[in-house]
Design an enzyme around this catalytic site. Structure first.
Site, PDB file in Angstrom:
ATOM      1  CD  GLU A   1     -17.071  -8.057  -4.425  1.00  0.00           C
ATOM      2  OE1 GLU A   1     -16.332  -8.503  -3.546  1.00  0.00           O
ATOM      3  OE2 GLU A   1     -16.674  -7.664  -5.540  1.00  0.00           O
TER       4      GLU A   1
ATOM      5  CB  CYS B   1     -15.295  -7.026  -9.361  1.00  0.00           C
ATOM      6  SG  CYS B   1     -14.839  -6.193  -7.857  1.00  0.00           S
TER       7      CYS B   1
ATOM      8  CG  HIS C   1     -12.842  -4.488 -12.205  1.00  0.00           C
ATOM      9  ND1 HIS C   1     -13.942  -3.875 -11.659  1.00  0.00           N
ATOM     10  CD2 HIS C   1     -12.064  -4.868 -11.153  1.00  0.00           C
ATOM     11  CE1 HIS C   1     -13.847  -3.889 -10.336  1.00  0.00           C
ATOM     12  NE2 HIS C   1     -12.711  -4.485 -10.006  1.00  0.00           N
TER      13      HIS C   1
ATOM     14  CG  ASN D   1     -14.137  -1.189  -6.636  1.00  0.00           C
ATOM     15  OD1 ASN D   1     -14.856  -1.476  -7.588  1.00  0.00           O
ATOM     16  ND2 ASN D   1     -13.219  -2.015  -6.165  1.00  0.00           N
TER      17      ASN D   1
ATOM     18  CB  SER E   1     -10.531 -10.470  -5.899  1.00  0.00           C
ATOM     19  OG  SER E   1      -9.847  -9.270  -6.169  1.00  0.00           O
TER      20      SER E   1
HETATM   21  P1  HMG Z   1      -1.432   2.475  -1.561  1.00  0.00           P
HETATM   22  O1  HMG Z   1      -0.993   2.296  -0.173  1.00  0.00           O
HETATM   23  O2  HMG Z   1      -2.179   3.719  -1.901  1.00  0.00           O
HETATM   24  O3  HMG Z   1      -0.216   2.259  -2.571  1.00  0.00           O
HETATM   25  O4  HMG Z   1      -2.344   1.251  -1.940  1.00  0.00           O
HETATM   26  P2  HMG Z   1       0.985   3.210  -2.955  1.00  0.00           P
HETATM   27  O5  HMG Z   1       1.546   3.864  -1.745  1.00  0.00           O
HETATM   28  O6  HMG Z   1       1.877   2.339  -3.808  1.00  0.00           O
HETATM   29  O7  HMG Z   1       0.354   4.389  -3.840  1.00  0.00           O
HETATM   30  C1  HMG Z   1      -0.469   4.138  -4.926  1.00  0.00           C
HETATM   31  C2  HMG Z   1       0.035   4.971  -6.105  1.00  0.00           C
HETATM   32  O8  HMG Z   1      -0.005   6.353  -5.754  1.00  0.00           O
HETATM   33  C3  HMG Z   1       1.471   4.694  -6.516  1.00  0.00           C
HETATM   34  O9  HMG Z   1       1.532   4.749  -7.921  1.00  0.00           O
HETATM   35  C4  HMG Z   1       2.240   5.867  -5.933  1.00  0.00           C
HETATM   36  O10 HMG Z   1       3.433   6.166  -6.625  1.00  0.00           O
HETATM   37  C5  HMG Z   1       1.224   6.963  -6.120  1.00  0.00           C
HETATM   38  P3  HMG Z   1       1.806   3.418  -8.777  1.00  0.00           P
HETATM   39  O11 HMG Z   1       3.116   2.867  -8.336  1.00  0.00           O
HETATM   40  O12 HMG Z   1       0.690   2.467  -8.457  1.00  0.00           O
HETATM   41  O13 HMG Z   1       1.777   3.897 -10.191  1.00  0.00           O
HETATM   42  N1  HMG Z   1       1.434   8.134  -5.258  1.00  0.00           N
HETATM   43  C6  HMG Z   1       1.370   9.400  -5.673  1.00  0.00           C
HETATM   44  N2  HMG Z   1       1.141   9.931  -6.889  1.00  0.00           N
HETATM   45  C7  HMG Z   1       1.123  11.299  -6.999  1.00  0.00           C
HETATM   46  N3  HMG Z   1       1.356  12.132  -5.947  1.00  0.00           N
HETATM   47  C8  HMG Z   1       1.603  11.638  -4.731  1.00  0.00           C
HETATM   48  C9  HMG Z   1       1.613  10.227  -4.557  1.00  0.00           C
HETATM   49  N4  HMG Z   1       1.827   9.415  -3.498  1.00  0.00           N
HETATM   50  C10 HMG Z   1       1.716   8.130  -3.946  1.00  0.00           C
HETATM   51  N5  HMG Z   1       1.813  12.469  -3.716  1.00  0.00           N
HETATM   52  C11 HMG Z   1      -3.707  -0.163  -3.249  1.00  0.00           C
HETATM   53  C12 HMG Z   1      -2.835   1.064  -3.256  1.00  0.00           C
HETATM   54  C13 HMG Z   1      -4.253  -0.401  -4.628  1.00  0.00           C
HETATM   55  C14 HMG Z   1      -2.873  -1.385  -2.841  1.00  0.00           C
HETATM   56  C15 HMG Z   1      -4.852   0.052  -2.227  1.00  0.00           C
HETATM   57  O14 HMG Z   1      -5.629   1.155  -2.614  1.00  0.00           O
HETATM   58  C16 HMG Z   1      -5.745  -1.144  -2.071  1.00  0.00           C
HETATM   59  O15 HMG Z   1      -5.452  -2.080  -1.343  1.00  0.00           O
HETATM   60  N6  HMG Z   1      -6.930  -1.119  -2.770  1.00  0.00           N
HETATM   61  C17 HMG Z   1      -7.887  -2.199  -2.712  1.00  0.00           C
HETATM   62  C18 HMG Z   1      -7.495  -3.363  -3.602  1.00  0.00           C
HETATM   63  C19 HMG Z   1      -7.613  -3.047  -5.081  1.00  0.00           C
HETATM   64  O16 HMG Z   1      -8.349  -2.177  -5.482  1.00  0.00           O
HETATM   65  N7  HMG Z   1      -6.893  -3.829  -5.920  1.00  0.00           N
HETATM   66  C20 HMG Z   1      -6.981  -3.674  -7.350  1.00  0.00           C
HETATM   67  C21 HMG Z   1      -6.850  -4.978  -8.114  1.00  0.00           C
HETATM   68  S1  HMG Z   1      -7.952  -6.242  -7.462  1.00  0.00           S
HETATM   69  C22 HMG Z   1      -9.525  -5.816  -8.108  1.00  0.00           C
HETATM   70  O17 HMG Z   1      -9.631  -5.009  -8.968  1.00  0.00           O
HETATM   71  C23 HMG Z   1     -10.694  -6.521  -7.492  1.00  0.00           C
HETATM   72  C24 HMG Z   1     -11.514  -5.678  -6.538  1.00  0.00           C
HETATM   73  O18 HMG Z   1     -12.288  -4.736  -7.262  1.00  0.00           O
HETATM   74  C25 HMG Z   1     -12.415  -6.584  -5.698  1.00  0.00           C
HETATM   75  C26 HMG Z   1     -13.280  -7.604  -6.397  1.00  0.00           C
HETATM   76  O19 HMG Z   1     -12.940  -8.229  -7.376  1.00  0.00           O
HETATM   77  O20 HMG Z   1     -14.324  -7.871  -5.805  1.00  0.00           O
HETATM   78  C27 HMG Z   1     -10.660  -4.891  -5.556  1.00  0.00           C
END
Ligand code: HMG
Length: 411
Positions: free
Chosen positions: A84, A116, A238, A301, A333
């Protein structure tokens, strides 16, 4: 295994990545973030980042070259390139790989896209081709550079990598079973418009869409007569970030009512050598979650390649896989999910690439956060002829642009 005929599956597999790495400890320090957010919250320690003379083609060719060196080209009449991070709207990136590897002219070369997921579509298409022509072999390559905008939540989940797989009858590593569970749903969780070099993502929606696709694919697998959870020994997911695999495992445990181990290995860098014996203790069933996430903790990733980097990690770190059944959940996605299964071929451990992969990960040159941000911001326009600086230590390089065409060469 196809009933009444020879089994078809993955005969050989190789993982390649980029020249540079960004350490999430450095990233955390520069951003004033607690590093535990990355190591524990996302399950990531580092991410690969390409040098200016690298892209999906150079990583793909680097992954495929050792396979061709070992097996030759006889019977390879198809190259399916899943990505992609396309480098052109018309021409398949696989054409440049075909040229760099000096593959025979008597081939079809195609690019496959659905976020993906597409490497799995390519793998299934390869199985179909070989079912009809058992003497043929198909080269499937998944290669991607995951890029999000600077200072967005997705940024620490970037990465880069390629996995090349040779698909054949009577494979040496993995026999793919015929039943698949499928799920498609039109959802705007993550996409990249034609005029953008970075993905647009609704993070929370993407996590939900992924888990919904897992429900749909698992339910369909059962409806198609696929194995029950108790008949599946290991499960691969994945891995956009390895904590996502943990979320998926928790979800699958809920769907199936099975007590599955949901621990991923936590801790600092160097995870490919981490002792994972602690997760195999009595209690919840160990289905390989920790062993299959070791490489991706360090790669980040790699989109289409991510599930198959997880497969490499499992094959390289689990010595008890002979004859075992693996479930593989592929997600892209947009969205498509597929849950399929495969049997590991006895003797697989003789083809371990653990040392080479670990050396390649260790050999990546770290970027300071300032260097990384400058590289991230640098975008090449095809409108001007340009030569790229010689940086990569890999076997192939993106040499530049001439007459709006991309040029590649052996490094
Ligand atoms: P974020 O802002 O890091 O979210 O975004 P958060 O603030 O909720 O924190 C993430 C986790 O860290 C949480 O745990 C927090 O509690 C924890 P969870 O509730 O998830 O269990 N945390 C901590 N833990 C320990 N010590 C600390 C601490 N602080 C926070 N101090 C998000 C996370 C995934 C939304 C972001 O990284 C993102 O947008 N990523 C890109 C999208 C993505 O990967 N989505 C996954 C599913 S879609 C997919 O897999 C397809 C893809 O590969 C693309 C394709 O298909 O081509 C993306």
């Amino acid at each position: 295994m196809t009933s009444g005929t020879a089994p078809i599956g993955i005969d050989d597999i190789e993982l390649a990545t980029s020249h540079h790495v960004v350490k999430l400890d450095d990233f955390a320090e520069a951003n004033g973030t607690d590093p535990a957010k990355f190591h524990l919250g996302l399950g990531q320690d580092e991410f690969s980042f390409p040098a200016p003379d690298e892209d999906v083609v150079t990583m793909a060719a680097a992954a495929a070259a050792p396979i061709i060196a070992r097996s030759g080209t006889e019977g390879i009449r198809t190259l399916l390139f899943a990505t992609e991070s396309g480098i052109d709207q018309s021409k398949a990136a696989g054409m440049a790989v075909h040229s760099l590897l000096e593959l025979p002219s008597q081939m079809r070369v195609v690019e496959v896209k659905e976020a993906c997921y597409s490497a799995t579509a390519a793998l299934q298409a390869a199985v179909g081709i070989i079912t009809r022509s058992p003497g043929q072999r198909v080269l499937v390559i998944a290669s991607d550079v995951a890029r999000y905008e600077l200072d967005t939540p997705g940024e620490p989940t970037q990465g880069a990598g390629a996995v090349a797989m040779l698909v054949s009858a009577n494979p040496k590593l993995l026999e793919i079973e015929p039943v698949s569970g499928l799920n498609s749903a039109d959802v705007d969780d993550f996409w990249r418009p034609n005029d953008s070099t970075t993905a647009i993502v609704d993070g929370a929606l993407s996590v939900t869409a992924y888990l919904d696709a897992l429900t749909g694919a698992w339910t369909d697998l059962a409806a198609q007569g696929g194995p029950e959870m108790a008949e599946i020994d290991r499960v691969l997911y994945h891995q956009p970030f390895t904590k996502m695999a943990k979320k998926a495992q928790v979800h699958l445990a809920g769907l199936t009512g099975e007590d599955l181990d949901t621990e991923i290995v936590a801790g600092g860098s160097g995870a490919a050598g981490t002792d994972v014996s602690n997760v195999a203790a009595a209690g919840p069933r160990d289905t390989g979650l920790a062993t299959s996430t070791l490489y991706n903790r360090r790669l980040g990733n790699s989109y289409t390649a991510s599930l198959y980097a997880g497969l490499c990690s499992l094959l390289d770190h689990d010595e008890d896989l002979a004859g075992k059944r693996i479930g593989l959940f592929s997600y892209g996605s947009g969205s498509v999910g597929e849950f399929f299964t495969a049997r590991v071929v006895p003797g697989y451990e003789q083809h371990s690439r653990r040392q080479a992969v670990t050396e390649a990960l260790d050999a990546r040159v770290p970027l300071s956060i300032d260097e990384y941000r400058a590289l991230h911001a640098a975008e090449l326009s095809s409108a001007e002829d340009v030569s790229t600086p010689k940086v990569t230590a890999g076997p192939f390089r993106f040499a530049g642009i001439k007459g709006r065409a991309r040029l590649y060469e052996r490094a």
